[in-house]
Design an enzyme around this catalytic site. Structure first.
Site, PDB file in Angstrom:
ATOM      1  N   SER A   1       6.855 136.081  68.167  1.00  8.48           N
ATOM      2  CA  SER A   1       7.878 136.810  67.584  1.00  8.48           C
ATOM      3  C   SER A   1       7.567 137.776  66.200  1.00  8.48           C
ATOM      4  O   SER A   1       6.781 138.439  66.239  1.00  8.48           O
ATOM      5  CB  SER A   1       9.143 135.946  66.973  1.00  8.48           C
ATOM      6  OG  SER A   1      10.566 136.760  67.205  1.00  8.48           O
TER       7      SER A   1
ATOM      8  N   TRP B   1      16.363 140.628  73.901  1.00 11.17           N
ATOM      9  CA  TRP B   1      16.310 141.268  72.680  1.00 11.17           C
ATOM     10  C   TRP B   1      14.984 141.815  72.482  1.00 11.17           C
ATOM     11  O   TRP B   1      14.911 142.998  71.826  1.00 11.17           O
ATOM     12  CB  TRP B   1      16.738 140.162  71.717  1.00 11.17           C
ATOM     13  CG  TRP B   1      16.720 140.566  70.340  1.00 11.17           C
ATOM     14  CD1 TRP B   1      15.903 140.193  69.220  1.00 11.17           C
ATOM     15  CD2 TRP B   1      17.833 141.458  69.728  1.00 11.17           C
ATOM     16  NE1 TRP B   1      16.352 140.755  68.212  1.00 11.17           N
ATOM     17  CE2 TRP B   1      17.539 141.504  68.172  1.00 11.17           C
ATOM     18  CE3 TRP B   1      18.863 142.058  70.108  1.00 11.17           C
ATOM     19  CZ2 TRP B   1      18.133 142.238  67.235  1.00 11.17           C
ATOM     20  CZ3 TRP B   1      19.684 142.909  69.148  1.00 11.17           C
ATOM     21  CH2 TRP B   1      19.234 142.913  67.876  1.00 11.17           C
TER      22      TRP B   1
ATOM     23  N   LYS C   1       4.198 140.284  66.038  1.00 18.80           N
ATOM     24  CA  LYS C   1       4.127 141.633  65.426  1.00 18.80           C
ATOM     25  C   LYS C   1       2.781 141.607  64.472  1.00 18.80           C
ATOM     26  O   LYS C   1       2.052 142.401  64.297  1.00 18.80           O
ATOM     27  CB  LYS C   1       5.483 141.866  64.913  1.00 18.80           C
ATOM     28  CG  LYS C   1       6.602 141.920  65.543  1.00 18.80           C
ATOM     29  CD  LYS C   1       7.940 142.621  64.867  1.00 18.80           C
ATOM     30  CE  LYS C   1       9.027 141.844  64.822  1.00 18.80           C
ATOM     31  NZ  LYS C   1       9.820 142.161  66.157  1.00 18.80           N
TER      32      LYS C   1
ATOM     33  N   HIS D   1      13.583 132.780  73.905  1.00 11.00           N
ATOM     34  CA  HIS D   1      12.588 133.414  72.969  1.00 11.00           C
ATOM     35  C   HIS D   1      12.103 132.128  72.139  1.00 11.00           C
ATOM     36  O   HIS D   1      12.607 131.331  71.450  1.00 11.00           O
ATOM     37  CB  HIS D   1      13.444 133.897  71.865  1.00 11.00           C
ATOM     38  CG  HIS D   1      12.834 134.644  70.791  1.00 11.00           C
ATOM     39  ND1 HIS D   1      11.804 135.698  71.118  1.00 11.00           N
ATOM     40  CD2 HIS D   1      12.532 134.489  69.497  1.00 11.00           C
ATOM     41  CE1 HIS D   1      11.626 136.120  70.022  1.00 11.00           C
ATOM     42  NE2 HIS D   1      11.752 135.423  68.887  1.00 11.00           N
TER      43      HIS D   1
END
Ligand code: GTR
Length: 434
Positions: free
Chosen positions: A272, A363, A276, A413
């Site tokens: 998540s 998402w 990044k 997720h």
């Protein structure tokens, strides 16, 4: 009642701040989850130079293409970070050769980032397999709740740093409690990694910067700036993601010095927001041999122009501290971005990269993550390397890929044993391990 007047009510105001902190804006944002409503878009071509010429070989990519794209990401998306600080020091805080029933050596290293013991520091935890020929390859990643949260091992030092309030007494008064031991152990396949001959190294991302809008004031972005907490950031100065990525590079500086570890075979990975940060760390710092993004989504592996799920405006609103200020100019204007996220993946070439999504994690836009990986392929091709090896997005739990790995895990997720299995296999294959 308008949102602005709602915000003025003390109770609702608090609620809104809390919702923003957990990433839910009170402003009614309606994510698009309908493929038919994805707007038409044109991606920037990583092989076309600013002067319009097409790159035809790896040498030109390295000399001209890569630096130009790296600069665009630095100036428009993540912001400019400083280099390695002078005077950095490493201190072995603990060392135990009989950790995890003798399977591993546990080390806790403090990295004094400015050399000062009262300055900013990283507390790096690592497990090194005892049954392996040294030096060993390493999986390096950030953790969310402190080193003690990744494994129930009672000897891990509990972080004393600021932490977001969590569920189940994991965090009390913004400090991790004894109960946080092993809280996220399901996200860390330590034993499996050790068995396959990998060391695992991690640190709490709050060592670098607490994850909230004012967090930078007590993090490295203030500590390394002449004006400290009075710093006024320029439009392309580093945001929190660049700071976390910078921290991963400082951990790499340590790895280079540890003779038990093979600095030529370091996998930087993250889930998540940490995915990044891992992608950006891998793009900037070519010492990382493999980069893995788990469900990194918007601002990570997902194409911004698709505007599916989380959007640029939404992420800049919920997390105004993550990117550089200039990135906010692209709120609602994704088509004007000089880059898109496939080029972030391309910056990792020719090193192997793995992008993973989860089918219920809309998402993060699984398809946008797959497509970004796909559109990074032309740069790998310059090196004669195969990317995904497929044209269409694979079904769930069907890992694909050569130098660009991809899978769509079934589920939500998260980072799971299934994800780790693929990453360990991918890294072992590229490192020529059994
Ligand atoms: C969400 C955020 C995502 C992702 C995620 C996470 O709230 O919108 O971009 O980073 O948090 O890090 O878990």
């Amino acid at each position: 009642m308008a949102i602005s007047s709602l915000m003025k009510s003390p109770v609702l105001g608090c609620l809104c701040i809390w919702l923003a902190a957990i990433g839910v804006s009170a402003a009614a944002f309606q994510p698009n989850y309908d493929e038919a409503k994805v707007p038409e878009y044109r991606l920037p071509d990583p092989l076309v130079l600013p002067n319009g010429k097409t790159i035809e070989d790896a040498k030109t990519w390295e000399r001209k293409g890569r630096p130009a794209i790296l600069k665009l990401f630095t100036e428009h998306v993540y912001g400019r970070a400083p280099g390695r600080p002078s005077g950095m020091k490493f201190h072995t805080w603990s060392y135990d050769r009989s950790a995890l029933d003798g399977k591993a050596t546990r080390k806790e290293i403090i990295i004094y980032l400015t050399g000062k013991t009262n300055g900013p520091s990283i507390e790096l935890l690592m497990y090194v397999p005892n049954q392996a020929r040294k030096p060993v390859p390493v999986f390096l990643g950030l953790n969310y709740y402190g080193n003690q949260s990744i494994h129930p091992d009672p000897a891990i030092k509990i972080t004393e740093r600021w932490m977001r309030q969590g569920k189940d007494d994991i965090v009390v008064n913004n400090r991790a409690t004894e109960k946080s031991r092993g809280y996220q152990a399901s996200r860390w396949a330590i034993e499996q990694a050790l068995e396959r001959g990998f060391a695992v190294a991690t640190f709490y991302y709050g060592d670098i910067e607490p994850d909230h809008e004012e967090g930078w004031k007590t993090g490295v972005r203030a500590a390394l700036s002449k004006r400290g907490a009075q710093t006024v950031f320029g439009p392309s100065d580093w945001g929190a993601l660049a700071a976390w990525a910078w921290g991963l590079s400082r951990a790499m500086d340590y790895i280079e010095k540890d003779r038990d570890l093979d600095a030529q075979r370091v996998v930087v990975f993250g889930h998540s927001r940490h995915g990044k940060a891992a992608l950006w760390a891998g793009a900037v710092d070519q010492r990382f041999a493999i980069v893995i993004s788990n469900d990194s989504g918007c601002g990570g592996a997902a194409l911004s122009r698709r505007r599916f799920g989380e959007t640029v405006e939404r992420i800049n609103t919920a997390f105004p501290h993550w990117f550089c200020d200039l990135f906010k100019q692209y709120n609602g204007r994704e088509d004007d971005l000089p880059v898109d996220q496939h080029e972030l993946i391309a910056l990792i070439a020719p090193r192997p990269v793995y992008v993973a999504s989860a089918d219920k994690d809309l998402w993060a836009d699984p398809k946008g993550e797959f497509l970004a990986a796909k559109h990074a392929e032309p740069v790998y091709r310059l090196y004669g390397l195969a990317g995904l090896g497929v044209e269409e997005m694979p079904g769930t739990n069907q890992p694909v890929g050569h130098y660009i790995g991809y899978h769509l895990r079934s589920g939500t997720h998260d980072i799971t044993a299934y994800d780790w299995e693929q990453y360990l296999r991918f890294a072992a294959r590229h490192f020529g391990m059994p």
